[in-house]
Design a protein around this motif. Sequence first.
Motif, PDB file in Angstrom:
ATOM      1  N   GLY A  11       0.773  -1.071   0.145  1.00  0.00           N
ATOM      2  CA  GLY A  11       0.078  -0.067   0.041  1.00  0.00           C
ATOM      3  C   GLY A  11       0.630   1.237  -0.126  1.00  0.00           C
ATOM      4  O   GLY A  11       1.423   1.638   0.914  1.00  0.00           O
ATOM      5  N   ALA A  12       0.888   1.907  -1.040  1.00  0.00           N
ATOM      6  CA  ALA A  12       1.437   3.283  -1.186  1.00  0.00           C
ATOM      7  C   ALA A  12       0.645   4.454  -0.988  1.00  0.00           C
ATOM      8  O   ALA A  12       0.506   5.327  -1.691  1.00  0.00           O
ATOM      9  CB  ALA A  12       2.161   3.488  -2.578  1.00  0.00           C
ATOM     10  N   ALA A  15       0.576   6.597   4.876  1.00  0.00           N
ATOM     11  CA  ALA A  15       1.457   5.566   5.636  1.00  0.00           C
ATOM     12  C   ALA A  15       2.461   5.007   4.915  1.00  0.00           C
ATOM     13  O   ALA A  15       3.955   5.042   5.125  1.00  0.00           O
ATOM     14  CB  ALA A  15       0.948   5.014   6.718  1.00  0.00           C
ATOM     15  N   GLY A  16       2.072   4.283   3.784  1.00  0.00           N
ATOM     16  CA  GLY A  16       3.020   3.477   3.270  1.00  0.00           C
ATOM     17  C   GLY A  16       4.252   4.108   2.553  1.00  0.00           C
ATOM     18  O   GLY A  16       5.273   3.729   2.599  1.00  0.00           O
ATOM     19  N   TYR A  51     -10.342  17.367  -5.389  1.00  0.00           N
ATOM     20  CA  TYR A  51     -10.859  16.652  -4.441  1.00  0.00           C
ATOM     21  C   TYR A  51     -12.447  16.374  -4.855  1.00  0.00           C
ATOM     22  O   TYR A  51     -12.858  15.388  -4.843  1.00  0.00           O
ATOM     23  CB  TYR A  51     -10.700  17.503  -3.117  1.00  0.00           C
ATOM     24  N   GLY A  82      -8.649   6.135  -1.376  1.00  0.00           N
ATOM     25  CA  GLY A  82      -7.790   6.460  -2.456  1.00  0.00           C
ATOM     26  C   GLY A  82      -7.232   5.059  -2.801  1.00  0.00           C
ATOM     27  O   GLY A  82      -6.870   4.223  -2.025  1.00  0.00           O
ATOM     28  N   GLY A  87      -2.490   7.024  -2.076  1.00  0.00           N
ATOM     29  CA  GLY A  87      -3.663   6.496  -1.238  1.00  0.00           C
ATOM     30  C   GLY A  87      -4.881   7.530  -1.094  1.00  0.00           C
ATOM     31  O   GLY A  87      -4.880   8.501  -1.833  1.00  0.00           O
ATOM     32  N   ALA A 218      -0.473  -3.355  -8.535  1.00  0.00           N
ATOM     33  CA  ALA A 218      -0.026  -4.708  -7.936  1.00  0.00           C
ATOM     34  C   ALA A 218      -0.985  -4.699  -6.769  1.00  0.00           C
ATOM     35  O   ALA A 218      -0.726  -4.231  -5.794  1.00  0.00           O
ATOM     36  CB  ALA A 218       1.454  -4.529  -7.586  1.00  0.00           C
ATOM     37  N   HIS A 219      -1.961  -5.798  -6.988  1.00  0.00           N
ATOM     38  CA  HIS A 219      -2.848  -5.968  -5.773  1.00  0.00           C
ATOM     39  C   HIS A 219      -2.426  -6.938  -4.851  1.00  0.00           C
ATOM     40  O   HIS A 219      -2.494  -8.168  -5.379  1.00  0.00           O
ATOM     41  CB  HIS A 219      -4.281  -6.227  -6.479  1.00  0.00           C
ATOM     42  N   ALA A 220      -2.157  -6.875  -3.734  1.00  0.00           N
ATOM     43  CA  ALA A 220      -1.433  -7.894  -2.904  1.00  0.00           C
ATOM     44  C   ALA A 220      -2.826  -8.847  -2.567  1.00  0.00           C
ATOM     45  O   ALA A 220      -4.034  -8.309  -2.350  1.00  0.00           O
ATOM     46  CB  ALA A 220      -0.944  -7.137  -1.675  1.00  0.00           C
ATOM     47  N   CYS A 253       0.387  -1.575   4.874  1.00  0.00           N
ATOM     48  CA  CYS A 253      -0.015  -0.160   5.033  1.00  0.00           C
ATOM     49  C   CYS A 253      -1.286   0.129   3.983  1.00  0.00           C
ATOM     50  O   CYS A 253      -1.166   1.066   3.208  1.00  0.00           O
ATOM     51  CB  CYS A 253       1.065   0.719   4.756  1.00  0.00           C
TER      52      CYS A 253
HETATM   53  C1  LIG Z   1     -12.456  12.012   0.645  1.00  0.00           C
HETATM   54  C2  LIG Z   1     -11.368  11.772   1.870  1.00  0.00           C
HETATM   55  C3  LIG Z   1     -11.357  13.296   2.780  1.00  0.00           C
HETATM   56  C4  LIG Z   1     -10.444  13.266   3.771  1.00  0.00           C
HETATM   57  N1  LIG Z   1     -10.114  14.513   4.001  1.00  0.00           N
HETATM   58  C5  LIG Z   1      -9.087  14.459   5.014  1.00  0.00           C
HETATM   59  C6  LIG Z   1      -8.624  15.704   5.190  1.00  0.00           C
HETATM   60  O1  LIG Z   1      -8.967  16.716   5.026  1.00  0.00           O
HETATM   61  N2  LIG Z   1      -7.633  15.564   6.418  1.00  0.00           N
HETATM   62  C7  LIG Z   1      -7.247  14.415   7.137  1.00  0.00           C
HETATM   63  O2  LIG Z   1      -6.311  14.659   8.025  1.00  0.00           O
HETATM   64  N3  LIG Z   1      -7.784  13.282   6.683  1.00  0.00           N
HETATM   65  C8  LIG Z   1      -8.531  13.334   5.524  1.00  0.00           C
HETATM   66  N4  LIG Z   1      -9.059  12.151   5.157  1.00  0.00           N
HETATM   67  C9  LIG Z   1      -8.659  10.875   5.902  1.00  0.00           C
HETATM   68  C10 LIG Z   1      -7.004  10.637   5.558  1.00  0.00           C
HETATM   69  O3  LIG Z   1      -6.792  10.745   4.047  1.00  0.00           O
HETATM   70  C11 LIG Z   1      -6.738   9.260   5.823  1.00  0.00           C
HETATM   71  O4  LIG Z   1      -6.862   8.775   7.211  1.00  0.00           O
HETATM   72  C12 LIG Z   1      -5.485   8.645   5.505  1.00  0.00           C
HETATM   73  O5  LIG Z   1      -5.021   8.702   4.078  1.00  0.00           O
HETATM   74  C13 LIG Z   1      -5.191   7.143   5.703  1.00  0.00           C
HETATM   75  O6  LIG Z   1      -3.944   6.747   5.363  1.00  0.00           O
HETATM   76  P1  LIG Z   1      -3.583   5.074   5.327  1.00  0.00           P
HETATM   77  O7  LIG Z   1      -2.198   4.989   4.952  1.00  0.00           O
HETATM   78  O8  LIG Z   1      -4.237   4.260   6.634  1.00  0.00           O
HETATM   79  O9  LIG Z   1      -4.564   4.565   4.246  1.00  0.00           O
HETATM   80  P2  LIG Z   1      -4.606   5.090   2.755  1.00  0.00           P
HETATM   81  O10 LIG Z   1      -3.937   6.465   2.551  1.00  0.00           O
HETATM   82  O11 LIG Z   1      -5.799   4.987   2.393  1.00  0.00           O
HETATM   83  O12 LIG Z   1      -3.600   4.124   1.739  1.00  0.00           O
HETATM   84  C14 LIG Z   1      -3.922   2.828   1.575  1.00  0.00           C
HETATM   85  C15 LIG Z   1      -3.052   2.204   0.098  1.00  0.00           C
HETATM   86  O13 LIG Z   1      -3.195   0.834   0.042  1.00  0.00           O
HETATM   87  C16 LIG Z   1      -3.470   0.702  -1.124  1.00  0.00           C
HETATM   88  N5  LIG Z   1      -4.168  -0.782  -1.218  1.00  0.00           N
HETATM   89  C17 LIG Z   1      -5.178  -1.198  -0.563  1.00  0.00           C
HETATM   90  N6  LIG Z   1      -5.415  -2.381  -0.732  1.00  0.00           N
HETATM   91  C18 LIG Z   1      -4.261  -2.992  -1.548  1.00  0.00           C
HETATM   92  C19 LIG Z   1      -3.940  -4.264  -1.940  1.00  0.00           C
HETATM   93  N7  LIG Z   1      -4.441  -5.396  -1.712  1.00  0.00           N
HETATM   94  N8  LIG Z   1      -2.742  -4.295  -2.481  1.00  0.00           N
HETATM   95  C20 LIG Z   1      -1.998  -3.172  -2.657  1.00  0.00           C
HETATM   96  N9  LIG Z   1      -2.206  -1.872  -2.391  1.00  0.00           N
HETATM   97  C21 LIG Z   1      -3.360  -1.784  -1.710  1.00  0.00           C
HETATM   98  C22 LIG Z   1      -4.537   1.590  -1.351  1.00  0.00           C
HETATM   99  O14 LIG Z   1      -4.738   1.594  -2.868  1.00  0.00           O
HETATM  100  C23 LIG Z   1      -3.931   2.868  -0.743  1.00  0.00           C
HETATM  101  O15 LIG Z   1      -3.051   3.215  -1.800  1.00  0.00           O
HETATM  102  C24 LIG Z   1      -9.902  12.204   4.039  1.00  0.00           C
HETATM  103  C25 LIG Z   1     -10.326  10.896   3.406  1.00  0.00           C
HETATM  104  C26 LIG Z   1     -10.782  10.848   2.487  1.00  0.00           C
HETATM  105  C27 LIG Z   1     -11.181   9.568   1.542  1.00  0.00           C
END
Ligand SMILES: Cc1cc2nc3c(=O)[nH]c(=O)nc-3n(C[C@H](O)[C@H](O)[C@H](O)COP(=O)(O)OP(=O)(O)OC[C@H]3O[C@@H](n4cnc5c(N)ncnc54)[C@H](O)[C@@H]3O)c2cc1C
Length: 538
Positions: A11-12, A15-16, A51, A82, A87, A218-220, A253
């Motif tokens: 997951g990029a 966090a990733g 957005y 995302g 993400g 690349a879907h894990a 991630c």
């Molecule tokens: C519409 C929207 C508005 C938001 N607004 C805000 C804001 O204004 N301020 C704020 O602080 N937060 C906001 N957030 C929340 C914030 O963006 C998230 O809390 C944060 O991005 C989470 O990060 P993460 O690393 O946990 O997950 P993500 O950033 O979601 O990353 C996960 C990644 O893993 C990838 N992935 C998933 N499954 C697989 C798989 N099987 N194989 C490979 N890759 C995979 C995904 O495609 C994605 O790229 C918002 C979220 C959304 C959706």
Amino acid sequence: MSTEYDYIVVGAGTAGCVVASRLAECPGTRVLLLEAGGSDRTVWIQLPIGYGRTFFDSRVNWMYDTDPVPGLDGRSSYWPRGKAIGGSGSINAMVHVRGQPHDFDDWRDLGNPGWGWQDVLPFFIKAEDSEIVEPGWRGQGGPQHVSDISGKVHPLCHRFIAAGQSLGLPASRDFNGSRGEGLGIFQITTRNGRRASTANEYLRPAIRRGGIDLQTKAHATRILFEGRRAVGIEYLQHGVLKTARARGEVVLCGGSIASPQLLQLSGVGDGAHLSGLGIEAVAHLPGVGTNLQDHLAVSYFYGSAVPTLNDELGPLLGKVRAALNYAWNRGGPLSMSVNQAGGFVRGTPEAERVNLQLYFSPVSYTRTPLSERRLANPDPFSAFLLSFNACRPTSRGWLKLVSADPMAHPQIQPNYLATEHDIAEARQGIAVMQRIAAAAPLSDVITGRLVPDAAVVSADEWLDDFRARADTVYHPTSTCMMGPGPATAVVDHRLRVHGIDSLRVADASIFPTVTSGNTNAPTVMVGEKAADLIGADA
Ligand SMILES: Cc1cc2nc3c(=O)[nH]c(=O)nc-3n(C[C@H](O)[C@H](O)[C@H](O)COP(=O)(O)OP(=O)(O)OC[C@H]3O[C@@H](n4cnc5c(N)ncnc54)[C@H](O)[C@@H]3O)c2cc1C
């Protein structure tokens, strides 16, 4: 075909990108970063106001729907996430809020040494390149640029803050500084008017430095185990099933939905549930996918006697003007979030901590269906909105697999408004919004209440209205909760999956409790701290 790396990061996303970039700083280290989505090099991702476009774009968005939620009158909730490099940080509203210091003291007190406010503050500072300076609190020179837009927001934002002050609510210059309580202007993650996702801020420079193999589309599909040790990942790319091996560790991630989903697909979860789906259990961890938390918000819309972003962005001429302003100055409304002002307040004078987050947006969309909302289609008249959510809801939801198919969306039940506590805080939030709207100088420009209408507010129908209209602010967390034991928690305080070797989770799913504000900044912090822990253990 199998290839070997030191670390595999799945997951990029927010966090990733941080974890992979920091791990690759160690000379000679090879990191495979797998991302199910594709490129983030599209105008609608890079342009802050884009957005509104990515919100319903399946090319860059997982577009989940939850189960019907009893607390929302059986409505289901639409959850964008995302699906591209960066993400959810590539499609979010960019508001930068760390959370309240006591949020992290809560995490520590739930049995997670090293996660109290004083422990995590250095990682927030390390991550940041903040335009607002406060020694000991804010960071300069880190990768994540944070813009101070207080001089650029719509003038109505200042009326909102002044109205709060007239009621005795403090003004806050910096929600991320030493005086985070009160009303003020949100900071946003942009750089020179462009989205500053962790993909732009961490990953791209790291790829230029070397050590990262980024694989997109690349879907894990499964974590590979030898006994109880994670040794690699199976993934599907362009129709071909591939494997990669990790000499060191596998780090998930995938975010709050995909990380628990991948664990369950790989046999880590509730043993009975997994065996019912024909998945062989590797470790019985019933907490996987439980403890789901989210912020639930409702908006109130008001007619305005002064022009709002509706007037600036609705008419074609306004759109052209805004585009020119952006092209020449990287400025204007296209360079900003719709969420410009807001605050953190106490819903009652007796509250020990702030418990409500407020939003003020100088725009409205009361006449367009949800699928066409955001700045794409503002109302054809001057109006704005006030919105709020409770900071620390006590309702808990869950998500689980419906089949062993890695491509199927899991079943998600957020279970909003399931507790009396959450209902009481909804009432408090509505009262605070009504008081601010009735206070000068904001009240001076209000021409009328648009939604809900005055009858709903004056009668005791507020809860019906709340259940009918409230929805997520896209902050799901805590589905791989960090905690001391495997009965309820999924990872320990070093983010290691309980009972499994060489496997960690590092994203918003590990939050023991949702933070009091927006969740991106604390997720960056989790990424920073995860890389530090992994480096120390290596
Ligand atoms: C519409 C929207 C508005 C938001 N607004 C805000 C804001 O204004 N301020 C704020 O602080 N937060 C906001 N957030 C929340 C914030 O963006 C998230 O809390 C944060 O991005 C989470 O990060 P993460 O690393 O946990 O997950 P993500 O950033 O979601 O990353 C996960 C990644 O893993 C990838 N992935 C998933 N499954 C697989 C798989 N099987 N194989 C490979 N890759 C995979 C995904 O495609 C994605 O790229 C918002 C979220 C959304 C959706």
